[in-house]
Write an enzyme that holds these catalytic residues in place. Structure first.
Site, mmCIF file in Angstrom:
data_model
loop_
_atom_site.group_PDB
_atom_site.id
_atom_site.type_symbol
_atom_site.label_atom_id
_atom_site.label_comp_id
_atom_site.label_asym_id
_atom_site.label_seq_id
_atom_site.Cartn_x
_atom_site.Cartn_y
_atom_site.Cartn_z
ATOM 1 N N HIS A 139 58.508 77.831 5.870
ATOM 2 C CA HIS A 139 58.950 76.918 4.864
ATOM 3 C C HIS A 139 59.896 77.409 4.288
ATOM 4 C CE1 HIS A 139 58.141 73.823 1.956
ATOM 5 N NE2 HIS A 139 58.912 74.583 1.094
ATOM 6 N N GLY A 140 61.211 76.693 4.145
ATOM 7 C CA GLY A 140 62.410 77.217 3.565
ATOM 8 C C GLY A 140 63.343 78.211 4.242
ATOM 9 N N HIS A 182 53.211 67.375 10.379
ATOM 10 C CA HIS A 182 52.593 67.294 9.272
ATOM 11 C C HIS A 182 52.293 66.038 9.469
ATOM 12 C CE1 HIS A 182 51.553 68.445 5.046
ATOM 13 N NE2 HIS A 182 50.525 67.888 5.630
ATOM 14 N N ARG A 242 53.925 59.587 4.875
ATOM 15 C CA ARG A 242 55.418 59.395 4.354
ATOM 16 C C ARG A 242 56.289 59.756 5.297
ATOM 17 N NH1 ARG A 242 55.798 64.253 -0.117
ATOM 18 N NH2 ARG A 242 54.140 62.901 -1.005
ATOM 19 N N ARG A 244 50.634 63.607 6.965
ATOM 20 C CA ARG A 244 50.229 63.467 5.411
ATOM 21 C C ARG A 244 49.367 62.459 5.322
ATOM 22 N NH1 ARG A 244 53.623 66.734 2.064
ATOM 23 N NH2 ARG A 244 52.234 65.895 0.587
ATOM 24 N N GLU A 283 49.886 70.022 11.804
ATOM 25 C CA GLU A 283 49.814 70.476 10.410
ATOM 26 C C GLU A 283 48.886 69.449 9.694
ATOM 27 O OE1 GLU A 283 53.427 71.597 8.869
ATOM 28 O OE2 GLU A 283 52.704 71.735 6.699
ATOM 29 N N GLY A 301 61.936 73.822 10.019
ATOM 30 C CA GLY A 301 62.171 72.251 9.979
ATOM 31 C C GLY A 301 63.426 71.802 9.487
ATOM 32 N N THR A 335 55.267 70.594 1.154
ATOM 33 C CA THR A 335 54.090 71.377 0.918
ATOM 34 C C THR A 335 54.423 72.526 -0.332
ATOM 35 O OG1 THR A 335 53.357 71.159 3.013
ATOM 36 C CG2 THR A 335 52.296 72.748 1.994
ATOM 37 N N ASN A 381 59.699 72.284 13.184
ATOM 38 C CA ASN A 381 58.944 71.317 12.575
ATOM 39 C C ASN A 381 59.866 69.872 12.424
ATOM 40 O OD1 ASN A 381 58.348 69.578 10.359
ATOM 41 N ND2 ASN A 381 57.036 71.050 9.412
ATOM 42 N N ASP A 402 59.124 67.123 11.058
ATOM 43 C CA ASP A 402 58.712 65.846 9.931
ATOM 44 C C ASP A 402 60.300 65.342 9.723
ATOM 45 O OD1 ASP A 402 56.225 66.867 10.325
ATOM 46 O OD2 ASP A 402 56.387 68.063 8.288
ATOM 47 N N HIS A 403 61.175 66.054 9.326
ATOM 48 C CA HIS A 403 62.261 65.487 8.607
ATOM 49 C C HIS A 403 63.030 64.493 9.390
ATOM 50 C CE1 HIS A 403 61.534 67.237 4.850
ATOM 51 N NE2 HIS A 403 61.420 68.461 5.198
ATOM 52 N N GLU A 446 49.709 81.431 8.243
ATOM 53 C CA GLU A 446 51.153 81.403 8.182
ATOM 54 C C GLU A 446 51.538 81.776 6.793
ATOM 55 O OE1 GLU A 446 53.181 77.755 9.711
ATOM 56 O OE2 GLU A 446 54.409 77.711 7.665
HETATM 57 N N1 PXP Z 1 55.345 75.486 7.252
HETATM 58 C C1 PXP Z 1 54.767 74.525 6.497
HETATM 59 C C2 PXP Z 1 53.077 74.730 6.019
HETATM 60 C C3 PXP Z 1 55.166 73.409 5.915
HETATM 61 O O1 PXP Z 1 54.463 72.333 5.323
HETATM 62 C C4 PXP Z 1 56.597 73.201 6.212
HETATM 63 C C5 PXP Z 1 57.231 71.870 5.872
HETATM 64 O O2 PXP Z 1 57.364 71.778 4.496
HETATM 65 C C6 PXP Z 1 57.151 74.141 7.046
HETATM 66 C C7 PXP Z 1 56.502 75.318 7.506
HETATM 67 C C8 PXP Z 1 58.675 73.910 7.564
HETATM 68 O O3 PXP Z 1 59.450 73.992 6.465
HETATM 69 P P1 PXP Z 1 61.001 73.612 6.172
HETATM 70 O O4 PXP Z 1 61.059 72.192 6.471
HETATM 71 O O5 PXP Z 1 61.488 74.048 4.766
HETATM 72 O O6 PXP Z 1 61.643 74.578 7.531
#
Ligand code: PXP
Length: 253
Positions: free
Chosen positions: A203-204, A55, A61, A57, A82, A225, A113, A10, A12-13, A163
């Site tokens: 996530h996380g 993602h 952002r 959004r 996403e 991510g 999320t 991911n 996004d960051h 997921e």
């Molecule tokens: N899956 C989803 C649905 C997410 O929204 C995110 C990002 O928040 C992730 C996975 C990846 O999460 P992380 O950045 O905490 O690894």
């Protein structure tokens, strides 16, 4: 045959870092503008990522429309887009035609999320979105809490993939709280597999808690991510992805 556990990176960051400085620029790439999330995705792909997740959004952002369009043209793996279950986003997915769409809930005020999609509570909307996207040849995954009602609803909605939301697992600190979350994930992964769904998780997930997560059966792909982008600050994107893939090689279905 042992099937490999796949890694969706991911990005996004990496866009979050760019937006922190260049939010007001009209361009998203070029000149002094950095980092470019598409270049980050390319590094991840060259280092073993099996897919790139991003993602888009509603509030834009981090990832911008142009990032998705540019990645669509140059990616060498799968794109997992996403997005929220809205008309605007479905129209955008129709333009982009990613290999996969991951439907997530979206609240304007959340930092990231925060909870799974309530599939059971909005069946009609989810079913029509799944049908519309699948009709275009797009695979649809639903981001859900590890909950029996939600996983049954996802199968009823004819999604091929879910997921499982690993946020509560990632935020659990005591040994017993972690164990409870792993048990929840194990039982929903088993049920998902019985219902014919491909089971992903995300996530996380980081370089430490992933070891407990690898006890969950039937996992197909992990979407990761934040921990990879954070690790990349120290070792570079390529090495951060390779290290995560190396840990994932321990997985046995
Ligand atoms: N899956 C989803 C649905 C997410 O929204 C995110 C990002 O928040 C992730 C996975 C990846 O999460 P992380 O950045 O905490 O690894």
């Amino acid at each position: 045959m042992v099937q490999e556990l796949l890694l969706g990176v991911n990005i996004d960051h990496s866009a979050t870092i760019r937006q922190a400085r260049y939010r007001t620029e009209s361009a998203t790439v070029g000149g002094n503008i950095e980092p470019d999330p598409v270049a980050v995705a390319q590094l991840a792909e060259r280092s073993g990522a099996d897919a790139i997740t991003l993602h888009l959004r509603e509030d834009r952002r981090h990832i911008q429309d142009e990032d998705v369009r540019r990645l669509r043209v140059c990616k060498t793996t799968r794109m997992n887009l996403e997005m929220a279950c809205t008309e605007e986003m479905v129209a955008f997915a129709k333009e982009i035609l990613p290999e996969c769409v991951l439907l997530v809930p979206e609240g304007r005020t959340e930092v990231t999320t925060e909870g799974g999609l309530d599939v059971a509570g909005q069946m009609d909307r989810v079913v029509s979105t799944v049908e519309e996207l699948q009709g275009l040849g797009i695979e649809v995954s639903l981001f859900i809490d590890p909950d029996e009602e939600q996983i049954r609803a996802s199968a009823d909605a004819r999604a091929t993939m879910v997921e499982l939301h690993t946020g509560p697992f990632a935020h659990a600190h005591s040994r017993s709280a972690i164990e409870d979350e792993v048990i929840r994930l194990v039982s929903t992964a088993n049920l998902g597999n019985d219902l014919g769904l491909l089971v992903n998780a995300g996530h996380g997930i980081n370089y430490h808690n992933i070891l407990s997560l690898l006890r969950v059966p039937h996992l197909h792909e992990l979407n990761i991510g934040h921990s990879i982008i954070s690790r990349a600050v120290f070792v570079g994107m390529g090495e951060a992805v390779r290290e995560m893939k190396q840990i994932m090689l321990r997985y046995r279905r």
